[in-house]
Every structure is written in structure tokens, then in C-alpha cells.
Design a protein around this motif. Structure first.
Motif, PDB file in Angstrom:
ATOM      1  N   GLN A   1      -8.021  -0.493   0.542  1.00 19.92           N
ATOM      2  CA  GLN A   1      -8.131   0.102  -0.788  1.00 19.92           C
ATOM      3  C   GLN A   1      -6.750   0.387  -1.382  1.00 19.92           C
ATOM      4  O   GLN A   1      -6.481   0.042  -2.536  1.00 19.92           O
ATOM      5  CB  GLN A   1      -8.944   1.403  -0.682  1.00 19.92           C
ATOM      6  N   ILE A   2      -5.863   1.018  -0.610  1.00 14.88           N
ATOM      7  CA  ILE A   2      -4.554   1.359  -1.183  1.00 14.88           C
ATOM      8  C   ILE A   2      -3.721   0.109  -1.428  1.00 14.88           C
ATOM      9  O   ILE A   2      -2.943   0.044  -2.381  1.00 14.88           O
ATOM     10  CB  ILE A   2      -3.758   2.391  -0.340  1.00 14.88           C
TER      11      ILE A   2
ATOM     12  N   GLN B   1      -4.796  -2.617  -2.470  1.00 19.24           N
ATOM     13  CA  GLN B   1      -5.290  -3.138  -3.753  1.00 19.24           C
ATOM     14  C   GLN B   1      -4.868  -2.229  -4.904  1.00 19.24           C
ATOM     15  O   GLN B   1      -4.315  -2.682  -5.911  1.00 19.24           O
ATOM     16  CB  GLN B   1      -6.811  -3.224  -3.649  1.00 19.24           C
ATOM     17  N   ASP B   2      -5.065  -0.935  -4.721  1.00 25.88           N
ATOM     18  CA  ASP B   2      -4.799   0.016  -5.806  1.00 25.88           C
ATOM     19  C   ASP B   2      -3.319   0.128  -6.146  1.00 25.88           C
ATOM     20  O   ASP B   2      -2.948   0.480  -7.258  1.00 25.88           O
ATOM     21  CB  ASP B   2      -5.294   1.425  -5.424  1.00 25.88           C
ATOM     22  N   ARG B   3      -2.491  -0.075  -5.148  1.00 27.82           N
ATOM     23  CA  ARG B   3      -1.062   0.195  -5.360  1.00 27.82           C
ATOM     24  C   ARG B   3      -0.230  -1.091  -5.423  1.00 27.82           C
ATOM     25  O   ARG B   3       0.951  -1.090  -5.058  1.00 27.82           O
ATOM     26  CB  ARG B   3      -0.552   1.090  -4.215  1.00 27.82           C
TER      27      ARG B   3
ATOM     28  N   ASP C   1       0.852  -2.684  -7.948  1.00 24.22           N
ATOM     29  CA  ASP C   1       1.927  -2.658  -8.945  1.00 24.22           C
ATOM     30  C   ASP C   1       2.724  -1.360  -8.866  1.00 24.22           C
ATOM     31  O   ASP C   1       2.361  -0.441  -8.151  1.00 24.22           O
ATOM     32  CB  ASP C   1       1.320  -2.788 -10.346  1.00 24.22           C
TER      33      ASP C   1
ATOM     34  N   TYR D   1      -9.657   2.410   4.115  1.00 25.92           N
ATOM     35  CA  TYR D   1      -8.651   3.099   3.294  1.00 25.92           C
ATOM     36  C   TYR D   1      -7.447   2.195   3.039  1.00 25.92           C
ATOM     37  O   TYR D   1      -6.961   2.108   1.900  1.00 25.92           O
ATOM     38  CB  TYR D   1      -8.219   4.396   3.979  1.00 25.92           C
TER      39      TYR D   1
ATOM     40  N   GLU E   1       0.055  10.268  -4.399  1.00 25.34           N
ATOM     41  CA  GLU E   1      -0.405   9.249  -3.453  1.00 25.34           C
ATOM     42  C   GLU E   1       0.059   9.541  -2.029  1.00 25.34           C
ATOM     43  O   GLU E   1      -0.635   9.239  -1.054  1.00 25.34           O
ATOM     44  CB  GLU E   1       0.041   7.857  -3.917  1.00 25.34           C
TER      45      GLU E   1
ATOM     46  N   GLY F   1       0.781  -1.233   0.000  1.00 22.90           N
ATOM     47  CA  GLY F   1       0.000   0.000   0.000  1.00 22.90           C
ATOM     48  C   GLY F   1       0.809   1.277   0.000  1.00 22.90           C
ATOM     49  O   GLY F   1       0.254   2.374   0.096  1.00 22.90           O
TER      50      GLY F   1
END
Lengths: 389, 389, 389, 389
Positions: B374-375, B377-379, B381, B371, B45, B38
Motif C-alpha cells: 500500500q505505501i 503505491q501511495d507514496r 510520488d 501495508y 507518514e 514506500g
């Protein structure tokens, strides 16, 4: 490249190291003061001992006095006595830490009456300087607090500034104020002048006659003292050293005995900054306690340690050093410095002494002189001098 | 006597703590940088994470940026993005310690070309400040030497002064320079700005726009930091804090985690000097490394630690304290201070948050918010941000 | 999860803190001993003062004695006097650092005659223990050297081991030896028992009756004391604490006044190791100097500080802590500990005192009691007790 | 009295100093690793560099290896390569601090799986020792915690003891375990083996094949290292040194560069304890980082620094020292030691080298040899070795 040996010798001949009268008296720790035979009983006897150190080393021509420990009725007479002995009176050291009134501070005490009393003592010290012809007033304040909240840090700074200003304004044209700093002891939480920055800031506010005194035992662990020396030389606010050495806190051991390489680095900054000569106005003083070792030879040894460090500093090949530094040659620059440090300068100093009609080995000469046996006999009775703690 | 709770709450509401963008990225020791899921991959970010901390605490409205770690093409756009997220860009931190050229120093390097390059970077930082609207340029120099003799201490001070002057002169009317000091690391023999005295002396020479930045982890063992705070407040040269905590050296642990009483004493001097309010111009910034703990909650916790120390400092009964100090009542003065320190201020702060429509427990609220999931998952890569060492 | 408040209260009720007789006498630094009104003039008066502290706190039922400072002709009588006052005689502290003979060491002195004399004193202390019924012989040696080369480190260890063995062998079945260590002071180069490792090694050699005494002010900067506590508990060699606090060296300030969080961490290890109860055999003693603050209330405050740290340590949710530790949740584990530390335990302790028919506020109650006014009047004449330095 | 020069020379000829393979690779701080030209890219190239140091100094016949940094497929082949180069493989150093799994510890990790993995690595190191014929397994654990409460101190000790036991039991008859300690870094609150006492206690529990390794940079400020040396010699638990020097923390500077007098005092205890000879079983190893200085000459210089300190230690007039110590003559005993320290031993060492067909000045000879120019050319491509952090 290389070093001019004549100029090295000349510099060493001109070197002056001031002796503290109190180092000849008894001292100790809070646990015990061990007494020694032959300890002086009066300012005069301290001066006689200091003169003896000078006689065997040739570089210790002055004696710092501590008021009231060295209080006398007639300072002119004391000056004359010193002269007779072959030395002169040096810096006057104030003492505002031993009166019951000073339990919570002297010039920073919350009580105005006590601040007045403390400031008056400092002014009295200037009077004494007038009488002795001393140039320097050395101020060390034990002032501080032991517990968070005990007193207001900023208020104490204001009180300090006020007292310093009054004393500064009282100084004559040829008189100076040396402001010493110390991390801790006897205060154990805040100290009112704890570091060089505080001393420097106050000296800057006061004016050109106020300069910083570096006691080599008064720093936090890890402090780079030669950096402070270099910095103060650059801003022309280095006034004096109180030399001694330490492994832990303010141990007050013989200078050069704990970390001779540090003493060399300090003297190397002095040489680099052309500040060794007495004319530069920097006072090189000892401030030590000889709690367990015999005092006079300990002081002779201390003087010799400063001399040896100085000789090594003078031997540094400054041109070669500059060149290596400019080239970013880390190892070579370090090697140039270490080359001087690793040199055995004792023969050089022995020669120098002999060329000045002294014995090459001051300790041996002192031991042979019979001085110690004489003072042990002469001073068998009476009250030995000490800190009066 | 007593404390006015409304004014305590008002002061706490107005408090501002600046977050460092780099604390959200990876960090570590020379032995290992452990990565975490994350972690931000871009300045944006990092700002989003900082804004999250602000959302749950309400007192962290700005983000310090580090150049080049946070370099972007368009700073106006970055500023706008921050605003959108509910925060603003804060101090610009220069970085002249990671280019191969800086091995022997940046602005103090013996090589004039490298000094020029370093100074140019500092000037570029001021350009960025113009673009971001940042008030503060924070300068930390890793410059120093590792070996005695490696370079000339005084020359390096001259070079430092020259570079600082050039940068100072470039500052706009509403811009300031914060000069940080540090005892050691990465330099292991001399550091060119090792202590507050050095920083203060340079700031004094430069002028009113230059002030000292105190990093709470940058001192020698035993240094009394609140003394420095009080002293700099008195001479109006305290510009900022870099908060963190340490047991040993520059450990960069969460502020308040190693010695919460010290943090309280520091904040107590701030309150005593009326310097808490953002209008006083003192920046309260975090500068930490979360090497092994999860970063966002660690930063939330750090913000809360500063808040708690501040609340306690505000609770000190200043009148009672003054009275006890004036009377020389050591125990009572200490007791007044300790009474505030020993108070559990967490309920007070929870109430305050709730009165501002936040959750009383920021950590719990953050954890519930999703939160982090979420990060992560989002981050998943891309290249995580770090120090680029 | 949670904490059982009844067991917390029970543990607090059973807690015992031993007071040092010498803390009621005058003490100071090497610079000055400031006297105070009302200071005891005899062992009996010290015991009376200690009993007063016990009367207001309920957890200080014993008084450590220091020989020869507390030497009396009839120890049985002294014991009876203590009992009458409501306290008992505790550890016997030896003193082999104040005779002129001990300048270069006591049991480690190069001179066999002086070693014999020192060992005899230690044996005499065991005789006194027989008379007083004291369980513990506390040994602190100031022995060490000031200069490299002064004496042989290994030889001194041999001499130390020999003396310890002789004294150990003299101990009765219910008697113990507590071996204290100290980094430095009054020795400034080597100290013969400088750290816990040295004390531990000697205790191990001696046998089960010898254990380590941790003085919280006797460590190098940065030493983690709670680690030592945990380690010695694990190997069953922790015998006692000498509590006090320090910012710098062996400052001997009131315990808990310099770093209350450290005191909490120490007590937390004690609670974790089930070592709080008097039955565990660990002596919790104060060893402090009240140089500038009034002595009796300073000692009351110190006792309360230990109680508060203990209460917080007892409040730690051990199950929650174990769980977070097992899960590697750094922040949560730290939060569990901090939650207890941040609790205001003063109301809990006030309740506890009231439930035992004491005043909830020992300091206020002491002040109201008129005890101080009485001793100031009663003890106006005579020789105040001190360290005899 | 006096010193037998032949035996001094013999002792110096037999001296052996082990070089660390990793000192030839890149290293740095958490802020930056500066690369250098010519740095080795493989274990073989590190060995070649180490052999070069040996060629010019004659006293560095072995190379310590670091697993996995020096992992190869065929250790017999590597041994043969070393032999060909004129050196041998020395101690095997384990590395359980760079895997992501080790974030919260290796052998003390709360997770049993990770402890197993770490212990397996240690056992693998013993396998490698079997293959290389190395005598010593050197264990340094970065294990510790950053925050109070993070993990249980006692539990971690139990885990440590378990892992050590398993590894100890795996050692062959001629194999040994060296247990290193370190105050802090990378752990910033507790370290699981923080001091010599902890290491000693574990070694004692383990048995005769486990001994303490002293890294001269791993102590708290003020720690007297030579005391530890003397103590461990007395109890026969000193196994090895990791030499380097420091002004602040674990600075890893060239040994002898920060405090040459300390290095001399350490070597003087070694000489006093008859522990210099390789037959005594004490390994004298370097463990340094050459972050900014050229590596090979830095290592040559380090070897020479140890030699010089050793030569001075051998020159101490032990009889005169004993006599002065026995007489309690503090100044004379110190003078005897300082007399040796102040001697310039460089000519003596130059002669010794020349008598062994080496150049008297190893640095100059190395520079003339063209080795550096060759490796810079040969190693222009590929991945330079480093710490892999």
C-alpha cells in the motif's frame, strides 16, 4: 605576537617530574621477566638510581614509592637517605593486587574480611605518608571481574565508595588522594574504576582532597587524552599524571616514544591551563616498565622526552593561536600549534642544562659517568627488586 | 530459587520502546544514500509507519521527533494525528549540525552569533515540547574540532555549559533534558561531549532534570557499556538509551544484530536496577539507520530484539546469581547468567503477543498485512524524507 | 528446506576439540599469578585432567603439549600413558620466548647464535613429534620490537623465513606446521607475525604442509574473524584454531564467554566450508588461561561452548539462507542465521551425550565425580605446573 | 657515520606526490556537506587547482582522476589541458559504489547482471587509461555486507576474483592495477577487501601487474602500518599509498596532521627499502577530505607534511642505525631514529624550494598570489563539484 623566551626557560627550570621507584627494578610481561645487570636490590638502591637521573637532568627531584615493594622499617631514615642523595620521597603507591586474598578484588571483594584487609593496607599507606612527609596517596585498583555475572557491578561501586571514604577521612590536612583509572588488565570484563568519569565521580563525592590521576596508557583506543586533561583542569580535579606510552594497551613504554605529538598536545593543555608549575599541585610522574632496554638511561630519556614536549608546548604562540581560533581559521590555528611542535628544542634544553652546570647531553654524561659499571659490580649478588608477581 | 513467570510476563507487557521518526526515512553513508520504495514523505507518514510497528509488536507506543526534519505548522494537530494512529509523540530531538553556520560548531562555536542561533533552536525545541506534550529534549551535539589547535577545548566547554544552562532553565516542571555523548563523527579530533563522563559532569552541574543518554554505538572500542549503565543507575543519572548496534564505529545497525549478548548484558543491568518499568523514567529509544534493508520490518525486528534481550534478562535467577557472587563462585555466577541468555525466549514472547490479541510472529503478520504494498503505491510520488544532509 | 537432524547429530559426534596441557596449570597476568588447589605438577597429571574433561564431554580426545613445559625423558611412555587415560597427544607447541637469550627475539634475533639456538629448539620439537606421533607443530613467536628503530623489520622477516624454511624441510610426510599470528604482546611496537596476512604469506612460500593457525584473541579491535576463516578456507590454508575469548586484548578467557555470537559465526563458516569433520584436517584447539576460575570445570564449560556454537551452526537452514542471499533479501538472510543462533541447543546436546552413555550435564557430573576433591588431596605437595615465566 | 646532504636534497627534488582531483571538490560526512567558495565545477578546474599546488610545492606533478566524477568527452583534450597547466593525469580511480544497483555490492553482488555492469565500468576505466596515458588503475570496492548472513563470504571472494581477473587481463603492458583495502565503511559487517592480506592474496593470484594500495586511514585501531609497508616492499607488492590521517576511523584528515611520527616511520621504511624514487614504481598519492578547512592550502600543507616526513626519513643515519640494531642496543637504535625525527627540516626544505626558484614558504606564497580570490570570483555560479553522494 611571539613567545617570551625568558619565561619559557623559567618554566622549564621549575618543572618537576617524579620518578617511580619500581621502574628501576625488573619488570616484564606474563610471558617472561628478563633480568638486567645492576638492578637495585633495595629501596635505597632504587633511590640512588633515581637520584642519578636527577643529577643528570635536574628536573626529577622526587621518587614515588610502592608499598609493600618499598617497605622499610624506618621511613624517616629512608627519607633522610633520599635527602642525602639529593631527592625526596614522593607519592605513596598502594598495592592491593598481589595477595592471594585479592583474586576476586580488594576493596570491592564480595568478602567483607578481604575488603577490611585491603582498606587497612590503604590506611597503612597513609601512616607511611605521615612518616615520609609524602603529600599524595596514589590508588590504583586492579579490582574487577573476568566474566559476565561474576559479581554485581553496582554493589562493587558501593564497596569502593565505602573504602575510599574511610581512607579519605583518614587523610591529613596536607595530604591528598589520587584515584587512578584503567580500562582493563588484569581484569578482563569489568574494571571497577575503568575510566576518568568513574574516577571523577568518586573524587567529587569524596571532596577536594581527592583528584584524578591520568595514566596515559590506560585508555580505550581512540580516546582523546588531552580532552580529559582540559576537562579536568576546567573542573579542578586533575591531580596527577602517570606518564608512559603505548601502541596497543598498557604497554608502559618510555613516555613520548610511541606518539610524541600526543605528549605535546597533553603538555600544551597543561600550559594553556597554567598547570605546569609545581605550585599548581599537579604531579607529573612517570610510570613505566623497561622490560628490554637498560633502565637508567631509559628513564633519563623519558624525562628528556617530557621536557622536550613541555618546551614545545611553552613555545606555542598563544596569542596567535587565540586569534586564529577566534577567526575560525582552522588551518592557521593548526599551523600555529604545529609550528611549535616542529621546532627542534633540543638546543634550547641543552643550553638550559649547561646554564645550570649540568651537561647538555644527559645520556652521554650518564654513560661517561661510570655509574652503570659501578652498580653492575656492586649489585652482582643478592635479590634484584621486581614486582614480586 | 527460580523466576516468577507471571512477573516476567507483566514486565514484558509494560515495556515501552520509542521509535525514531527518522529511521523510517532514507539514510546512508557519506558515499551514497540508497533510496527505497514506500519511504514516508512527511512527519505524518513516518508516524503512520511507527504506528504500524506498534500495531504488530504492542511495545512501541511513542515516536521521537527530529526538528527540523519533522517540523510542522501545528504540533497539536500532529499530536492528535499520532493519537489517532494509536501512538504518541515522544522525545524532541534537536538538530544543530546541518546549517552552514555550524561548520565549526553550534553552541560551542567561537562565534557568539552562531552560538546564539544554536541556543535559540534548542529553546524552540522546548516550545515544541510544550505543544506536543513531550517530556524529553534530547540533545546531541556534533560539535568538535578536526585538527589539533583548531579551537580551545576548555573555552568550548564553557560555551557548552552556558548554552545548556540557558536551555535547562527554560524547561518546564515535567520536562527533562537528555544529554547524549559520542566519541567521534562528524568531528574527527575532539568532540565536545565525547563520553559519558563529560555528559554526566554537565548533567550534575545542571540539576535533576538533566540526565545522560547512552547511544550504544557511540563508544570507543572495548568500552563496557553495561558498566556505564550500572554506574549511572547507581547515581540516578541515566535518562535514556539510543539503541542500535555496531561492529566498528557508529554503524547504526539494527539493535541486537551485532552483539546480542551485549544487549542482554545491558538489559540485565536494567532489570537488576529495577529500571525497566516506564515509571522508572528511563526512555528506551531506537536510533538506527536502515541503509540497505527494508525499513519497517527492520524496525519490527529491532523491537523484537530488545524484547528478547529483556525477556532473557528477566529470566536471570537473581537469587542464585547473588548467592554465587557472594560465594565467589566465578563459574557458577557466570553460568546462572548464561543459563538465561541461552534460553530461547521466542515462544514466551509469541505467547505473550497472542495473549494480547496480536500475531505471535510480528514480521510474518506485517508481511501478510499488505501495508508495504500500500505505501509503495501511495507514496510513489513526492519527496522522500531523509536526513537532509 | 530444513535441517537433517541425524546429520547434525553425526557431525556433533565426530567433532574433536584439542585441550592445551598448560590450561590445567597456573597462569596469570604480569601483576600476579594466583595459585589454585589441585593443580597438576607434571605432564602426566595434566594429561589426567584433560582425560577427565574428555570423559565427561566425549569430544576432547587429544592434548596439546608445550615444550619445554611438558618435557619428559620418554615421550613414548608419555604417549602410552595418555592412551591409557583415554586420550592421545596432540600438537607440539614450541617455546622460544622464555630463555634470557630471547629478550630481543628468537628466530628473528639480530644475533645469529641466538637464531641458531631458537631454530634448534624448533627442530627438537619435530624430534619430539616423531616420538609422540603428533601431526602438528604449532609455532608462535613472541618476536618483535618495543621501540621504533630497535631492529630492521625487513631483516627480521628474512630471518624468520630462513628459520621457517629449515624447520619446514625437517617435517616428515605426515607432519605439518601451524603458524600462529598475534597483533601484540609481549612485543609492543612491531610483532614479526602480527596478522593472518603475514602468516599466510609465509605459509604460501613454504608449501602445502604449512598452514595458518587462528587464535581468536590475537586480532586488532574490530577485526572480522569469520572473514579470515572464510578466506583461508577458500585458499585452503586454514590449519587450526586456538580458541579463547576476549573483551580487550589477548584476555584468554573461556571461549564463547565474551561474544558467543562471534563464536557461532566462526563455526558457521566452518560448517559452510565443510571443515568441521576431523578428516578436513583443521585442528580445533583451546588456548586459554583460567586465572581466577577453577580450571577443569572452566575447560569443560569451554568445550561445551564450542559444541553449542557448532550445534547452532549445523542448524542453519543452508538452503533457505542461500535462497535469501541470492534474492538480496537482507533481513530474511539475517533472520535465517539468527533463527539457528537463537535456538536453545542444550537439550539436543544433552540427549546426544546420554545416547553415548555420558551424563547430559557434564559440569554437574564432574562435580559429583569427586575428581576435584581427589586431586586437591593427592597434589597437596610439590611444585605446581605453570608457565615458568 | 652521518648523512650525505646532497643525496638527501636530490632525493627530495625527485620526490613526486600525486593529488586527488576530488580533494578540491566538496566533501563531508553523512551528517552534512559544508560548501566552500571557489570550489571547482569541472575536471578542468580541479586540474587547475592541482597545478596551483604543484606550482608552489614543486613535487605534485600529477592528478588522480575519479570516474565518473571526472568524466569528460575527450580525455586527450583533458590530458593536453593538464600538460598546459604544468601537470599530468595520474591514476584512474573507478567508482562502483554510487549507482542504485550497487546497494548490495558491485563486482561481488549476488546478481550477475550487476556484477557485469560493475566489471564493465572497470573495463571502461582501462579504456580511459588508454586515452589519458595513465599507468595506474586504482580499485576500491565498497562491497561488503551489513548483517551476518546477508551474503556468502566465500562466494563473494570468488566473484571478486573473477572480476579482477577479467580487468587484469585487459590491462596493457605498461598498465597496472592497484588494489585498495579498507576495514569498514560503508559496509558495516564484512568488507570484501578488508585488509592488506586479502589485497595481497588477490594480487598474487593475478600477477605482477597487480599490487597493493595502502590507504593510511583504512586500518583497525593499533595496526602497525609501517610493518605492512616493510612487508610489501620485501615481497615487491607495494604499489601505492593513499595518504591521509585519522584519529578514529577513515577520517580523511590532512596527512601528517594526526600522527606525524607515524608518517615519518612509514617514510623511513620507504627510504630503507629504496622505494622513494619515482622509478621505483610506487605511487605516493593523497586521498583526503577537506570538510571544514580551505581546500587548496590544506593540500599544500599536506604535500609539505609528506615532504617533511620524507626529509626526516632521509636524515636517519642508516649506518649508525644498523650498528645499534646489530648490537642489540635498543635505546641507541631508537635514539638514532628519533634524532632524525626531532630535527627541524623546514629550513632545509625552504632552501631547496628557493634553489628551485620557488618561494620557501608555499602557503604564504599561495596566499599572496591572489589565486583564491580569483577562483572565488570566477566560480561564483554553477554547480560545485562534489562526491555526488
Amino acid at each position: 605576537m611571539g613567545t617570551d623566551m625568558t619565561s619559557v626557560q623559567d618554566a622549564l627550570k621549575r618543572q618537576e617530574i617524579e620518578l617511580p621507584s619500581w621502574a628501576f627494578g625488573n619488570s616484564g610481561t606474563r610471558f617472561k621477566v628478563f633480568t638486567q645487570p645492576g638492578v637495585p636490590r633495595s629501596p635505597q638502591e632504587k633511590i640512588a638510581d633515581a637520584a642519578t637521573v636527577h643529577r643528570f637532568t635536574g628536573v626529577a627531584p622526587s621518587v614515588a614509592m610502592h608499598i609493600p615493594w618499598d617497605k622499610v622499617d624506618d621511613y624517616a631514615e629512608l627519607s633522610a637517605y633520599a635527602k642525602e642523595q639529593g631527592v625526596r620521597l614522593g607519592a605513596i603507591n598502594s598495592n592491593v593486587f598481589q595477595d592471594d586474598d585479592y583474586k576476586l578484588g580488594s576493596v570491592t571483594n564480595p568478602d567483607a574480611r578481604i575488603r577490611r584487609k585491603a582498606t587497612d593496607h590503604l590506611l597503612e599507606c597513609v601512616d607511611i605518608m605521615d612518616a615520609t612527609g609524602s603529600r599524595d596517596l596514589k590508588l590504583w585498583f586492579s579490582d574487577g571481574t573476568n566474566y559476565p555475572g561474576q559479581d554485581d557491578i553496582q554493589d562493587r561501586q558501593d564497596r569502593l565508595a565505602t573504602a575510599l571514604k574511610e581512607v579519605y577521612d583518614r587523610l591529613g590536612d596536607d595530604q591528598r588522594m589520587l584515584l587512578e583509572y584503567k580500562l582493563f588488565e588484569p581484569a578482563f570484563y569489568t574494571t571497577d574504576v575503568p575510566d576518568w568519569g568513574t574516577s571523577y565521580a568518586h573524587c567529587l563525592e569524596l571532596g577536594p582532597k581527592a583528584t584524578v590521576c591520568i595514566d596515559t596508557g590506560h585508555h580505550a583506543p581512540g580516546t582523546n587524552i588531552e580532552f580529559i586533561v582540559a576537562f579536568l583542569l576546567r573542573v579542578k580535579k586533575l591531580g596527577a599524571f602517570d606518564f608512559n606510552s603505548r601502541f596497543y594497551a598498557d604497554d608502559d613504554l618510555m613516555v613520548g616514544s610511541a606518539d610524541p605529538f600526543q605528549l605535546f598536545r597533553i603538555m600544551s593543555e597543561i600550559v594553556r591551563g597554567n598547570a605546569l608549575d609545581p605550585a599548581s599541585g599537579i604531579a607529573f610522574m612517570l610510570d613505566q616498565c623497561h622490560n628490554i632496554e637498560v633502565k637508567i638511561p631509559a628513564i633519563i630519556r623519558s624525562v628528556m622526552n617530557v621536557q622536550e614536549a613541555t618546551a614545545k608546548a611553552l613555545l606555542v604562540d598563544r596569542e596567535a593561536l587565540k586569534k586564529a581560533q577566534a577567526e575560525g581559521d582552522v588551518l592557521e590555528a593548526n599551523a600555529v600549534l604545529m609550528d611549535a611542535y616542529n621546532t627542534d628544542v633540543r638546543p634550547l634544553l641543552a643550553d638550559l642544562r649547561e646554564s645550570q652546570s649540568m651537561d647538555g647531553d644527559p645520556i652521554a654524561a650518564y654513560k661517561r659517568s661510570g655509574y652503570f659499571e659501578q652498580i653492575v659490580q656492586d649489585r652482582a649478588d643478592g635479590q634484584q627488586a621486581g614486582w614480586g608477581a
